[in-house]
Design a protein around this motif. Structure first.
Motif, short mmCIF file in Angstrom:
data_model
loop_
_atom_site.label_atom_id
_atom_site.label_comp_id
_atom_site.label_asym_id
_atom_site.label_seq_id
_atom_site.Cartn_x
_atom_site.Cartn_y
_atom_site.Cartn_z
N GLU A 19 0.78 -1.09 0.11
CA GLU A 19 -0.08 -0.04 0.12
C GLU A 19 0.95 1.23 -0.01
O GLU A 19 0.67 2.17 -0.69
CB GLU A 19 -0.65 0.09 1.18
CG GLU A 19 -1.90 -0.77 1.05
CD GLU A 19 -3.38 -0.62 2.11
OE1 GLU A 19 -2.92 0.25 3.11
OE2 GLU A 19 -4.39 -0.95 1.96
N GLU A 20 1.70 1.41 0.89
CA GLU A 20 2.74 2.41 0.85
C GLU A 20 3.37 2.64 -0.35
O GLU A 20 3.37 3.63 -0.91
CB GLU A 20 3.82 2.28 2.21
CG GLU A 20 4.64 3.40 2.22
CD GLU A 20 5.54 3.39 3.44
OE1 GLU A 20 6.20 4.48 3.75
OE2 GLU A 20 5.64 2.09 3.83
N TYR A 23 0.66 3.91 -2.79
CA TYR A 23 0.21 5.37 -2.49
C TYR A 23 1.44 6.52 -3.16
O TYR A 23 0.85 7.49 -3.56
CB TYR A 23 -0.02 5.54 -1.11
CG TYR A 23 -1.48 5.17 -0.72
CD1 TYR A 23 -2.63 5.75 -1.20
CD2 TYR A 23 -1.58 4.23 0.49
CE1 TYR A 23 -3.86 5.15 -0.90
CE2 TYR A 23 -2.80 3.99 0.74
CZ TYR A 23 -3.79 4.24 0.13
OH TYR A 23 -5.30 4.19 0.60
N SER A 24 2.49 5.98 -2.76
CA SER A 24 3.78 6.96 -3.20
C SER A 24 3.51 6.98 -4.74
O SER A 24 4.40 8.14 -5.42
CB SER A 24 5.08 6.49 -2.97
OG SER A 24 5.59 5.28 -3.66
N GLN A 26 0.65 6.81 -6.71
CA GLN A 26 -0.71 7.64 -7.00
C GLN A 26 -0.36 9.17 -6.66
O GLN A 26 -1.06 9.91 -7.49
CB GLN A 26 -1.68 6.97 -5.93
CG GLN A 26 -3.14 7.46 -6.37
CD GLN A 26 -4.02 6.72 -5.61
OE1 GLN A 26 -4.09 6.59 -4.48
NE2 GLN A 26 -5.01 6.08 -6.15
N ASN A 27 0.35 9.31 -5.79
CA ASN A 27 0.62 10.59 -5.40
C ASN A 27 1.68 11.44 -6.12
O ASN A 27 2.16 12.77 -5.44
CB ASN A 27 0.82 10.61 -3.83
CG ASN A 27 -0.46 10.31 -2.97
OD1 ASN A 27 -1.78 10.55 -3.66
ND2 ASN A 27 -0.42 9.75 -1.91
N GLN A 28 2.13 10.87 -6.99
CA GLN A 28 3.35 11.60 -7.77
C GLN A 28 2.85 12.96 -8.21
O GLN A 28 1.80 13.15 -8.72
CB GLN A 28 3.90 10.75 -9.02
CG GLN A 28 4.66 9.73 -8.29
CD GLN A 28 6.14 10.26 -7.99
OE1 GLN A 28 6.86 10.67 -8.46
NE2 GLN A 28 6.37 9.87 -6.65
N SER A 29 3.78 14.11 -8.26
CA SER A 29 3.23 15.23 -8.83
C SER A 29 3.29 15.39 -10.24
O SER A 29 2.27 16.22 -10.75
CB SER A 29 4.29 16.48 -8.31
OG SER A 29 5.61 16.10 -8.80
N ARG A 31 1.45 13.75 -13.14
CA ARG A 31 0.26 12.82 -13.20
C ARG A 31 -0.03 11.95 -14.47
O ARG A 31 -0.86 11.08 -14.52
CB ARG A 31 -1.02 13.83 -13.07
CG ARG A 31 -0.92 14.76 -11.99
CD ARG A 31 -0.96 14.11 -10.49
NE ARG A 31 -2.22 13.39 -10.45
CZ ARG A 31 -2.60 12.47 -9.34
NH1 ARG A 31 -1.57 12.31 -8.49
NH2 ARG A 31 -3.60 12.31 -9.22
N ASP A 57 -8.80 3.99 -9.36
CA ASP A 57 -7.71 5.10 -10.12
C ASP A 57 -7.37 4.44 -11.54
O ASP A 57 -6.82 3.38 -11.85
CB ASP A 57 -6.29 5.09 -9.55
CG ASP A 57 -5.30 6.31 -10.13
OD1 ASP A 57 -5.71 6.55 -11.27
OD2 ASP A 57 -4.84 7.08 -9.39
N LYS A 97 7.73 12.20 -3.75
CA LYS A 97 6.66 12.90 -4.30
C LYS A 97 6.95 13.30 -5.65
O LYS A 97 6.29 13.38 -6.89
CB LYS A 97 6.04 13.86 -3.48
CG LYS A 97 4.75 14.70 -4.16
CD LYS A 97 4.09 15.51 -3.30
CE LYS A 97 2.89 16.27 -3.96
NZ LYS A 97 1.79 15.18 -3.96
N ASP A 98 8.13 14.04 -5.86
CA ASP A 98 8.48 14.53 -7.19
C ASP A 98 9.67 13.69 -7.90
O ASP A 98 10.36 14.16 -9.29
CB ASP A 98 9.18 15.93 -7.12
CG ASP A 98 8.19 16.92 -6.41
OD1 ASP A 98 7.08 16.77 -6.69
OD2 ASP A 98 8.83 17.49 -5.42
#
Length: 517
Positions: A19-20, A23-24, A26-29, A31, A57, A97-98
């Protein structure tokens, strides 16, 4: 779906971490991605997690297959991808994230065949760069390069901190080895040599998990099976042969040879004590034969630790090699390392090896308290292989100017235990008079270090850590508030934060004199 980047995630029985990871992504800056999740025959509930992400998603696509292994699964991911670029992610790791944005910007700015960035290993306590990346100064600056200009990049054979132009992979028939361990060694080496442009960013693009079981002896023994070592030797031989057949420049072959020596010595020979007794004879002969294929002068570039292991195995000193293996794996049952003052030595036959630089102390802060006109910083100190009292000190370094400032006094006490090295584990108190803290400038950040006293070329400093169970501490000193805080890497740093300044003090007095009704 057509997209810019395809993220390929092979998954096999990693439900507790999955999951972790997802999520990392899915939450990328950035898209414009598709996520190709390939369930490689998992039996632990991973498929349920993957299905949920696919449902929630539309960028996430799930493919199920019987267990085929990592090489096959990554190759299938490439064939399923629609992006102009592909990125490989292991399902127990995570992305900053980036990460995709930074790699993509680097690649497109110069039309590189692939972009690569910094890796950080991580666990519940801290993050740190892989030691070899630090030793070879990898990813410390942005650049556009080639492997001939920067042969040291061969020391990084990870496939997952790189954004690959798909056209480059297809045109050069770059695929992963199937059915064997170390499936990425041949892939990443050839890609590095064939690339006309490599874009390097100094930003972290990959968090590589240190799984708890990596330090489990039975797991390590599994990794040290004869088949595992033979697969590494086979892959490294394949790399060397390919370079020779393709007339690679001498400095590339030399760097590859150095990498091969480090791989075998640091990842296999050092664990010699865990090789099954029934496999020892063949293991020894196969490793020695491989090491002798590498020109002897390459070994002169090895660090002292690897030189010692190299000499022991080539000289067939297997008894002493096992002793040293136990020392480096911390599984010796009797003292092998001898302490002389502030230094550590191992005696083998008529030769003395200085191993001082091979072991770094660890200092972990668990509490910070204000007592009277002092701050008391306390916790645990580990000095590997210490059999007698050893002197050290704590200091702070200005992050901007790198100026080092010694503060306070350090008191240590041996913990009562059954260690074969009685001074290895200690508790400490770092006593800081408040008047000494005035040496620190208000607008600067200070990183905290511990170093054993003596020759600074040998006694490497260690960043002092702040334990995860601890909290950030705010200490008021006059109108200042001093913050002892845990950095993103899990280390201890100090800075001042806004306290009650002169203007706010006047304002507060005014409000007391003229209270609102």
């Amino acid at each position: 779906m057509v997209c810019t980047v395809s993220v390929i995630i092979p998954v096999y029985n990693i439900a507790s971490y999955l999951e972790e990871c997802l999520y990392s992504v899915q939450n990328q800056s950035y898209r414009d991605i598709e996520v190709i999740m390939i369930n490689d025959g998992s039996t632990d509930g991973s498929e349920h997690i993957l299905s949920r992400f696919q449902k929630n998603d539309t960028r996430f696509r799930l493919f199920n297959q019987e267990n085929q292994g990592l090489g096959y699964t990554r190759n299938r991911g490439i064939s399923l991808s629609s992006g102009r670029y592909v990125f490989f992610l292991d399902g127990d790791d995570i992305l900053p994230k980036d990460a995709i944005q930074n790699l993509l910007s680097s690649a497109e700015a110069c039309d590189a065949d692939y972009a690569v960035g910094k890796v950080l290993r991580f666990n519940d306590e801290r993050k740190y760069a892989p030691p070899r990346h630090v030793e070879f100064n990898l990813y410390v600056k942005k650049q556009v390069t080639t492997i001939e200009q920067s042969p040291e990049l061969l020391q990084d054979s990870i496939a997952c901190n790189k954004l690959w132009k798909k056209e480059f992979l297809i045109n050069n028939n770059l695929t992963f080895t199937e059915g064997k361990y170390y499936e990425d060694l041949f892939f990443t080496m050839r890609a590095a040599v064939l690339a006309k442009k490599i874009a390097v960013t100094n930003k972290p693009v990959y968090y590589w998990r240190v799984r708890t079981e990596e330090h489990n002896r039975s797991i390590t023994q599994e990794q040290m099976k004869l088949e595992n070592t033979l697969h590494r030797l086979s892959a490294l031989r394949q790399n060397r042969q390919w370079l020779i057949e393709n007339h690679a420049p001498a400095k590339i072959i030399e760097q590859n040879d150095l990498k091969s020596l480090i791989d075998v010595l640091r990842l296999h020979v050092v664990k010699f004590a865990l090789v099954d007794k029934n496999d020892r004879d063949e293991w020894q002969e196969q490793v020695i034969a491989f090491l002798r294929e590498i020109p002897a002068e390459i070994a002169k570039q090895l660090a002292p630790k690897e030189k010692m292991l190299y000499e022991l195995i080539l000289n067939r000193d297997f008894y002493y090699l096992e002793q040293m293996s136990r020392v480096y794996m911390n599984i010796e049952t009797t003292p092998v390392v001898k302490q002389k003052g502030q230094r550590f030595f191992v005696y083998i036959r008529n030769r003395m090896y200085d191993v001082t630089a091979d072991f770094k102390p660890t200092m972990k802060v668990e509490a910070v308290q204000k007592r009277g006109r002092c701050l008391i910083v306390s916790g645990e100190l580990t000095i590997p292989k210490a059999s007698q009292k050893i002197e050290g000190h704590v200091y702070v370094a200005n992050r901007a100017s790198h100026e080092e400032i010694s503060l306070g006094t350090l008191e240590c006490e041996v913990k009562q235990n059954n260690d074969i090295y009685p001074y290895e584990h200690q508790t400490f108190r770092w006593i800081l008079p408040l008047k000494e803290m005035a040496k620190l400038k208000k607008r600067n950040v200070y990183d905290v270090y511990y170093r054993i006293n003596g020759d600074e070329r040998i006694h490497r400093p260690s960043r002092v850590r702040l334990a995860p169970i601890a909290k950030n501490y705010q200490i008021r000193i006059g109108f200042k508030i001093m913050l002892f805080y845990r950095t993103d890497y899990g280390n201890l740093s100090i800075k001042f934060v806004d306290g009650i300044g002169f203007k706010s003090t006047i304002k507060k007095i005014g409000s007391l004199l003229n209270p609102r009704r």
